[in-house]
Design a protein around this motif. Sequence first.
Motif, PDB file in Angstrom:
ATOM      1  N   VAL A   1      40.988  25.674  19.284  1.00 35.16           N
ATOM      2  CA  VAL A   1      40.951  25.976  17.971  1.00 35.16           C
ATOM      3  C   VAL A   1      41.077  27.401  17.542  1.00 35.16           C
ATOM      4  N   TRP A   2      40.472  28.363  18.391  1.00 38.59           N
ATOM      5  CA  TRP A   2      40.853  29.820  18.354  1.00 38.59           C
ATOM      6  C   TRP A   2      42.049  30.176  18.478  1.00 38.59           C
ATOM      7  N   GLN A   3      42.822  29.434  19.574  1.00 37.77           N
ATOM      8  CA  GLN A   3      44.187  29.833  19.890  1.00 37.77           C
ATOM      9  C   GLN A   3      44.973  29.398  18.477  1.00 37.77           C
ATOM     10  N   GLY A   4      44.799  28.179  17.997  1.00 36.02           N
ATOM     11  CA  GLY A   4      45.668  27.693  17.251  1.00 36.02           C
ATOM     12  C   GLY A   4      45.614  28.410  15.777  1.00 36.02           C
ATOM     13  N   LEU A   5      44.337  28.922  15.434  1.00 41.56           N
ATOM     14  CA  LEU A   5      44.461  29.783  14.148  1.00 41.56           C
ATOM     15  C   LEU A   5      45.013  31.118  14.379  1.00 41.56           C
TER      16      LEU A   5
ATOM     17  N   PHE B   1      48.025  23.951  12.899  1.00 49.48           N
ATOM     18  CA  PHE B   1      47.492  23.169  12.143  1.00 49.48           C
ATOM     19  C   PHE B   1      47.206  22.178  13.320  1.00 49.48           C
ATOM     20  N   PHE B   2      48.024  21.618  13.830  1.00 49.19           N
ATOM     21  CA  PHE B   2      47.650  20.571  14.986  1.00 49.19           C
ATOM     22  C   PHE B   2      46.639  21.090  16.036  1.00 49.19           C
ATOM     23  N   PRO B   3      47.041  22.084  16.476  1.00 52.32           N
ATOM     24  CA  PRO B   3      45.866  22.449  17.756  1.00 52.32           C
ATOM     25  C   PRO B   3      44.574  22.552  17.067  1.00 52.32           C
ATOM     26  N   PHE B   4      44.391  23.196  15.768  1.00 51.27           N
ATOM     27  CA  PHE B   4      43.069  23.439  15.111  1.00 51.27           C
ATOM     28  C   PHE B   4      42.372  21.959  15.073  1.00 51.27           C
TER      29      PHE B   4
END
Length: 148
Positions: free
Chosen positions: A23-27, A41-44
Motif C-alpha cells: 500500500v505504501w509503495q503503491g501510493l 491504484f491496483f497495488p493500493f
Amino acid sequence: MIPLRSFDLGFSAILTVLGLYIVWQGLDYGYQDGAVPAAGFFPFWIGGGLALFSGLNLIRNLKHSGLLGAVDRMEVVRVGLVSLAIGGFVILSNFIGMLAAVVLLMIAIGAVFGARDIRSVAAVSFISLGMAIILYLVFGVVLNIPLL
C-alpha cells in the motif's frame, strides 16, 4: 518441526506487514490521475486487502492460541517505569553526559526489576559503574568515538 498454528501466526504477521508495504509503495505511484486510476491504484487495493485479511487472520489465530491473555498490572507498570527511565536518560544525557546518564538508567532499571534493599541497590550501582567504564574504554579510548 514447526507447529501449524505457529506457522500460521508468523505467516499472517508477515503478510500483514507485506500488505502495508505494498500500500505504501503503491501510493508513491499515485492513486488517481485525473478521472482514471493511476499506477498505484491496483497495488493500493491489493495490498490493503492483503493487509486487512491477513491481519484479521492473525487476530483470529492469536485469540484461539491463548497468546492474547490477561496481562498482570505490575508488568504494565514496569514497562511504563522503564519507558520513563529511558526518556529520562535521553533528556539527562544532554546535561550530564551519556556515561553518567547510562549509570543512572541502569540503576533505575535495576530498581524497577527488583533491587529493593541497600545491598542490591549497591550491587546494581557497582555493576552500572563498571559497565560505564567498559563502555568508555571501548568507545572512547579504543574506537575513538566521542561520547556525549
